[in-house]
Design an enzyme around this catalytic site. Sequence first.
Site, PDB file in Angstrom:
ATOM      1  N   LYS A   1       1.102 -54.324  -3.425  1.00  0.00           N
ATOM      2  CA  LYS A   1       0.438 -53.797  -2.227  1.00  0.00           C
ATOM      3  C   LYS A   1       0.518 -52.265  -2.194  1.00  0.00           C
ATOM      4  O   LYS A   1      -0.482 -51.583  -2.006  1.00  0.00           O
ATOM      5  CB  LYS A   1       1.090 -54.378  -0.969  1.00  0.00           C
TER       6      LYS A   1
ATOM      7  N   ASP B   1      -1.954 -56.611   3.680  1.00  0.00           N
ATOM      8  CA  ASP B   1      -0.815 -56.449   4.579  1.00  0.00           C
ATOM      9  C   ASP B   1      -0.897 -57.559   5.625  1.00  0.00           C
ATOM     10  O   ASP B   1      -1.699 -58.495   5.495  1.00  0.00           O
ATOM     11  CB  ASP B   1      -0.816 -55.043   5.222  1.00  0.00           C
TER      12      ASP B   1
END
Length: 234
Positions: A145, A164
């Site tokens: 991420k 997220d």
Amino acid sequence: MTSPKATAARKGRLTPAMAKRESKPKKRQRTAEILQRLEEEYPDACCALEHRTPLQLLVATILSAQCTDKRVNMVTPALFERFPDAASYAAAEMAELEEMVRSTGFYRNKAKSLQGLGQALQSDYDGEVPATMKELASLPGVGRKTANVVLGNAFGIDDGVVVDTHVGRLSNRLGLTEQKNPVKIESDLMALVPKGDWTLWAHLLIFHGREVCKARKPACADCVLVDLCPSAEI
Ligand code: SF4
């Protein structure tokens, strides 16, 4: 009184059963429509973490784990001034680093990651932030991420989709994935969202998740996606 948006949506509404049966091309088409509407709704959607360099964005993203971007932006100006480059993080006094990032939570781990990051960048990359997924993801404190955030926003490279909490929640509610694991959600999204829009997609979903499709109480009656969403409660 029912809002006009809600009334209009009820007529052509997408049910959960329809979303489950939806073909890949239809789902791609719906994804494109979602993207277009959100772009119109949030023309200024962008990375909310303040930064000027890839290193600053990398540091800010590490600090943003389990913390709001707003809080991170309060901490980073002093941090960036005190630690302007990889060498300064590598040589940092742990106690000082911990104190400076304390308010972002999990400060011991985060400070350790920042020092380790500085050392790795110094020893393996001449102090520069590398621009590939493989290299970034091998750095301390950096997962897929964080690497996607840096690649997309600091280098303009769409290598993957940032997943997220907002992107994961909204992608599920919109019936674009049934996965809970971020890596699997990312893989589903990469098959639906056009590659050049991967970074933008995450910004748009994050904005929409903060403004309208909130975790506890989504404001479906005010949502521009209401007729495209199988989870709409109207
Ligand atoms: S606010 Fe409601 S209609 Fe809009 S995306 Fe979220 S769940 Fe769907």
